[in-house]
Design an enzyme around this catalytic site. Sequence first.
Site, mmCIF file in Angstrom:
data_model
loop_
_atom_site.group_PDB
_atom_site.id
_atom_site.type_symbol
_atom_site.label_atom_id
_atom_site.label_comp_id
_atom_site.label_asym_id
_atom_site.label_seq_id
_atom_site.Cartn_x
_atom_site.Cartn_y
_atom_site.Cartn_z
ATOM 1 N N CYS A 80 0.862 -1.182 0.000
ATOM 2 C CA CYS A 80 0.000 0.000 0.000
ATOM 3 C C CYS A 80 0.897 1.230 0.000
ATOM 4 O O CYS A 80 1.673 1.430 0.946
ATOM 5 C CB CYS A 80 -0.912 -0.015 1.214
ATOM 6 N N CYS A 116 -3.450 6.948 -4.854
ATOM 7 C CA CYS A 116 -3.135 5.513 -4.755
ATOM 8 C C CYS A 116 -1.693 5.214 -5.193
ATOM 9 O O CYS A 116 -1.370 5.302 -6.391
ATOM 10 C CB CYS A 116 -4.121 4.677 -5.569
HETATM 11 O O1 PYC Z 1 -1.911 3.748 -1.948
HETATM 12 O O2 PYC Z 1 -1.378 1.786 -2.739
HETATM 13 C C1 PYC Z 1 -2.153 2.549 -2.203
HETATM 14 C C2 PYC Z 1 -3.485 2.034 -1.803
HETATM 15 C C3 PYC Z 1 -3.994 0.799 -2.031
HETATM 16 C C4 PYC Z 1 -5.286 0.787 -1.480
HETATM 17 C C5 PYC Z 1 -5.516 2.022 -0.923
HETATM 18 N N1 PYC Z 1 -4.405 2.772 -1.136
#
Ligand code: PYC
Length: 321
Positions: free
Chosen positions: A88, A238
């Site tokens: 993550c 993300c």
């Molecule tokens: O930032 O990789 C990320 C992530 C995965 C799910 C929520 N955030």
Amino acid sequence: MQTIQTIDSHTGGEPTRIVVAGGPELGNGPLTDRVARFRDENDHIRSAIINEPRGSEVLVGGLLVPPHEQDCDFGVIFFNNTGYLGMCGHGTIGLMVTLAFQNRVTAGKCRIDTPAGVVEAEMLDDHRVRVQNVESWLYRRAVPVDIPGHGTVTGDIAWGGNWFYLSEDHGQSLSSGNSAALTAFGLRVRAALEAAEITGAGGGVIDHIELCGAPEHPDSNCRNFVLCPGGAWDRSPCGTGTSARLACLAAEQQLAAGDTWRQESILGSVFEGSWQPSEATATAAAGPVITPTIIGSAWVTGETSLLLDPSDPFRFGIPAG
Ligand code: PYC
């Protein structure tokens, strides 16, 4: 009364809850084995930490554990309302500001063992963190999938520490006021991929859907909406999703090694990404295997003792339903 000590933060709006003490004892061995032990023997503790009434589907948890890899400083297992994450990115940024808050990291890089592999992270100032993520790569290009009642969308399938389906021809408005409709659409895309038995390499479940489009901020290159495995949308751009996007851009020669890519979320929070060629190989890769780097900012928002009272019927949380 069981007590679990946690520190909360947010990275570009996306919350992370790091368990710093009182979490389940998972023993030694590779982190992939320890995730299995977490899942098989302690899943109720994951639910207690993340689900209502203490948390919500938006929250991502991280259990700080001793690393298995000898050259690592920390180990972490990330989890959410429905299960476990390989890696993550926003959570690693949250972990770093948490460790800094506890005076456990200073200047310089630290190496972090995760179930998806070793990542490197470094504090750039009190809030900005650089993360060198696990090797990322494009698996399949322009894969069409029929969404009942909508029509066909196409998307790339790429690995960035989790499996992503990244689409640009989705026809949705990537505005912050449209999150409910985007979530519903993302769930339909995911269901259609599952129905069509479209997976990542080796049958890996594509549990993240990334809808990409034009940015609103003139300095950004792209805006994205990412649907996470538990049905919540990522408030940040993300980290693993940005890594998957970088792998696609590298494969399509749209971004040169070392150049900066600014990816914004539908809230307008930004990750800066770049990539370098990796010496690692992935036999199923449809492009270069890259080492992505993500820079983002996080803030600590709370320090809590979670209390699990044996008389509380909801002490292990309300399972996501
Ligand atoms: O930032 O990789 C990320 C992530 C995965 C799910 C929520 N955030």
